[in-house]
Design an enzyme around this catalytic site. Sequence first.
Site, PDB file in Angstrom:
ATOM      1  N   ASP A 132       0.856  -1.118  -0.136  1.00 14.67           N
ATOM      2  CA  ASP A 132       0.118   0.049  -0.012  1.00 14.67           C
ATOM      3  C   ASP A 132       0.924   1.286  -0.133  1.00 14.67           C
ATOM      4  O   ASP A 132       0.555   2.346  -0.806  1.00 14.67           O
ATOM      5  CB  ASP A 132      -0.851   0.132   1.213  1.00 14.67           C
ATOM      6  CG  ASP A 132      -2.028  -0.937   1.102  1.00 14.67           C
ATOM      7  OD1 ASP A 132      -2.167  -1.684   0.032  1.00 14.67           O
ATOM      8  OD2 ASP A 132      -2.571  -1.247   2.110  1.00 14.67           O
ATOM      9  N   GLU A 140      -3.005  -1.996  -9.118  1.00 12.63           N
ATOM     10  CA  GLU A 140      -1.513  -1.571  -9.215  1.00 12.63           C
ATOM     11  C   GLU A 140      -1.392  -0.690 -10.611  1.00 12.63           C
ATOM     12  O   GLU A 140      -0.633  -0.407 -11.056  1.00 12.63           O
ATOM     13  CB  GLU A 140      -0.352  -2.504  -9.260  1.00 12.63           C
ATOM     14  CG  GLU A 140      -0.353  -3.496 -10.408  1.00 12.63           C
ATOM     15  CD  GLU A 140      -1.219  -4.919  -9.953  1.00 12.63           C
ATOM     16  OE1 GLU A 140      -0.692  -5.727 -10.361  1.00 12.63           O
ATOM     17  OE2 GLU A 140      -1.974  -4.747  -9.354  1.00 12.63           O
TER      18      GLU A 140
END
Length: 301
Positions: A191, A218
Amino acid sequence: MMLERQRILVVDDERINRKLLSELLEVHHDVVVAKSGEQALERMQADTGIDLILLDVMMPGMSGHDVLRRLKGNDATKDVPVIFITSLNSVDDEEIGLDLGAADYIIKPFHPGIVRLRVENHLRFVRQRKMLETLAGRDCLTEIDNRRRFEEVLEREWRRAGRGTGPMSLAILDVDYFKQYNDHYGHARGDQALKAVAKALSGGPHRSTDFVARYGGEEFVMLFPGTGAAGARELAETVRRAVETLCIPHEYSAIAPHLTVSIGGATSEDFQAPALALVEAADSMLYRAKAEGRNRVVWLA
């Protein structure tokens, strides 16, 4: 206004429990069932609309704890709340479940009213979170714009470009070997890495009309209205280098000792086609960038 029915996955190896929970919840919700941990993961992969999971802990084969670990290790499922329903009733057992990321813990034999109320409470939180994300147009993790907001901006700028404001360029960015990064460094660091990439993107484009957003997982997207292929490609290359210079260690990447990104982009001056055509063209260039070795920009003019 009638609320949209939310979807619940009930996972239990005992048929009677699946039946009782389904009958209890299907009046107001859509219920999907699974009789094993393996089947639960298959259901989650096939159905992206699950809002809440009721999960038994003690099952043959894959336990509920194992299922939860797998769910939390997948970007597509990590935010779906899980309520353990189990006969394990010690404080230590409850602590283990909550530490793994369970949202709640209900002891068998369960009381129907308690199950119903706790389910409604968690579904209300899910509904509120989705509403806030939609209204804000922001991605909660990276704090940049989200995919919904991107789609709105793309349609608006596409119509404007159709009135003669010049070309439009779009780039899609993918973090290289991000699954391996998550697997080996953990999702908390994953994260943090996504936040750092988002910051690098946000520092790239400088004009008020340029736009960046998290596209999902992503992947990120950059939109450059009024910018031709050469200029947009250089902006994308600047972003690629900016991510490299972050020097985020990635020992499990096959191409570099640090985190890198691949970028695919396209430019259009034909606005008779739908805006989705530009997205698809950029996505095909991203595929090429990864096929050609990653950590590069590939552009279709």
